[in-house]
Design an enzyme around this catalytic site. Sequence first.
Site, PDB file in Angstrom:
ATOM      1  N   ALA A 138      47.697  23.795  27.390  1.00  0.00           N
ATOM      2  CA  ALA A 138      46.242  24.006  27.331  1.00  0.00           C
ATOM      3  C   ALA A 138      45.555  22.892  26.539  1.00  0.00           C
ATOM      4  O   ALA A 138      46.111  22.425  25.549  1.00  0.00           O
ATOM      5  CB  ALA A 138      45.936  25.353  26.691  1.00  0.00           C
ATOM      6  N   PRO A 139      44.378  22.460  26.963  1.00  0.00           N
ATOM      7  CA  PRO A 139      43.566  22.970  28.071  1.00  0.00           C
ATOM      8  C   PRO A 139      43.893  22.351  29.446  1.00  0.00           C
ATOM      9  O   PRO A 139      43.162  22.586  30.391  1.00  0.00           O
ATOM     10  CB  PRO A 139      42.143  22.600  27.648  1.00  0.00           C
ATOM     11  CG  PRO A 139      42.326  21.324  26.865  1.00  0.00           C
ATOM     12  CD  PRO A 139      43.646  21.464  26.158  1.00  0.00           C
ATOM     13  N   GLY A 141      44.779  18.864  30.179  1.00  0.00           N
ATOM     14  CA  GLY A 141      44.558  17.433  30.438  1.00  0.00           C
ATOM     15  C   GLY A 141      45.801  16.788  31.021  1.00  0.00           C
ATOM     16  O   GLY A 141      45.758  16.142  32.079  1.00  0.00           O
ATOM     17  N   ASP A 187      56.173  31.779  24.637  1.00  0.00           N
ATOM     18  CA  ASP A 187      56.735  30.943  23.594  1.00  0.00           C
ATOM     19  C   ASP A 187      57.898  30.163  24.224  1.00  0.00           C
ATOM     20  O   ASP A 187      58.592  30.692  25.096  1.00  0.00           O
ATOM     21  CB  ASP A 187      57.253  31.842  22.464  1.00  0.00           C
ATOM     22  CG  ASP A 187      57.709  31.024  21.277  1.00  0.00           C
ATOM     23  OD1 ASP A 187      56.888  30.797  20.370  1.00  0.00           O
ATOM     24  OD2 ASP A 187      58.881  30.562  21.276  1.00  0.00           O
ATOM     25  N   ASP A 204      53.892  18.172  24.732  1.00  0.00           N
ATOM     26  CA  ASP A 204      52.736  17.554  24.086  1.00  0.00           C
ATOM     27  C   ASP A 204      52.433  18.471  22.903  1.00  0.00           C
ATOM     28  O   ASP A 204      51.629  19.391  23.005  1.00  0.00           O
ATOM     29  CB  ASP A 204      51.567  17.498  25.080  1.00  0.00           C
ATOM     30  CG  ASP A 204      50.365  16.762  24.521  1.00  0.00           C
ATOM     31  OD1 ASP A 204      50.563  15.781  23.786  1.00  0.00           O
ATOM     32  OD2 ASP A 204      49.233  17.182  24.820  1.00  0.00           O
ATOM     33  N   CYS A 257      49.312  13.670  19.060  1.00  0.00           N
ATOM     34  CA  CYS A 257      48.150  12.826  18.766  1.00  0.00           C
ATOM     35  C   CYS A 257      48.114  12.595  17.265  1.00  0.00           C
ATOM     36  O   CYS A 257      47.119  12.875  16.597  1.00  0.00           O
ATOM     37  CB  CYS A 257      46.866  13.455  19.306  1.00  0.00           C
ATOM     38  SG  CYS A 257      46.632  15.138  18.807  1.00  0.00           S
TER      39      CYS A 257
END
Length: 476
Positions: A138-139, A141, A187, A204, A257
């Site tokens: 989510a979301p 990308g 999970d 990610d 990130c």
Amino acid sequence: MPHSGIMPGAFIFYPLTICLVLQKFNQKNMELPADFLEMMKDHPGLDLNRFREALLGTAPVSIRLNPFKPIPDFDDCESVPWHPLGKYLPERPNFTLDPLFHAGTYYVQEASSMAICQALFQHTDLSKKMTVLDLCAAPGGKSTVLLSAISPDSFLLANEVIKARIPALRQNLTKWGRTNFMVSQHDPADFAGLKGTFDVVLVDAPCSGEGLFRKDPNACREWSLEQVGLCSARQRRILGEAQALVKAGGLLIYSTCTYNKLENDQQVEALLETGQFNVAPLTFPAEWGIAATQYGYQFYPNRLRGEGFYMSVLKNNGETAPAGTRQKVRKEFTRLSKKELAPIESWVAEPGQFAFFQKPNQEIVAIPKDLEEHFLLVANNLSRRSFGLHIGQVKQHKLVPSHELALSHLTSNRIPAVELDLEPARDFLRKEPFALDTPQKGWHLIRFRGHDLGWAKLLGNRFNNYLPTEWRIRNY
Ligand code: SAM
């Protein structure tokens, strides 16, 4: 300069202006945490002054075009070097007011994170059928990056553990218009039955978000060494589960990130110690400005036009025995008989390509026949997941079509459609009244510049707008 229904900068209304001013104010006043700066000293070759300056500057605006819903609007914009469909915009338009955004013709995404496509370009054969898992999706990308890259007969499972984040994920994937994906809400520990199933697993990971300091000053305020420690423990657990899901010879893509090594290279190092994975190196032209780290690649905002980002690609050189497969259709789905299919067939472009099922709530769903095995495998192993594209419900022998069908590539070109100008298209998306001038009664696809936005049912001199309330544009 783009020339879509939206001109960059033309619709910057009050709320957006206030946000941008506040963001600028916050950036100027942003105090980078001392511990963070101390950690950044460890990055070889990084000019700390330039890095700080970049963080005080303005984040570039970028979008990624949907290859399945092409538009020419951004042809003149500068391209993101590492993604063939990534574009930088000269300034931030008001995306909310652009019908093409709602039609799913592009996704608004910061540029660095588009680079995961390079792992697929450089280490997979994209013409082959693949099974792909986006474990922290989510979301959506990166799920849409994956869906854009893989072949139509490949399969994507987009998973997100946090329930509240599922609607946005589902909405973004629905807008992309494909049918070769499922969404689940589990999970990573719940995936034991899918061991050794995936050609590609993307993690990610949730992280301390150092790479977002410029875009989101809150990320900066909330940062602490303690949080870095918590994130790295969580990442280790997620990766521990994820590695078992990769097929022998398959790829594990790890990204964050953030910049610190605890959450990046050190996570990869721990995985390499298992002996099951090797680093799969990527090559990038030097002018792209991507820095190689010990095991991966770091994106710094002072070296390229994008936010802070890290990625590493690993190849499974060990053996992962696939878990046993149970592929009987669960009782909850009933396969439609030929007779039950009759009211649906005229709505779908190539009904022969799909298997149709009915759910207990009477909703009819379609899954690509070629991928039935994959859908059933996931459905049998994970309890909280979507199953197929919603077609609609049959009431009194007639289909009441679903919004998902309108946004998909499934709709038959025999369905009547009404093309709207910009303002009526916005009114449709706001669910506000507007004039619709067509003599034909019944269901119509509502279009803006050839791209479907939803359904309206014409009833003589009035019509019903079937855009789901939760999709409506609010406050504009
Ligand atoms: N891949 C997404 C994209 O490109 O749009 C962004 C993912 S975000 C960096 C990380 C995601 O991991 C969040 O959606 C978060 O809710 C999820 N997450 C949080 N805790 C998790 C956990 N324990 N296991 C797996 N995912 C988790």
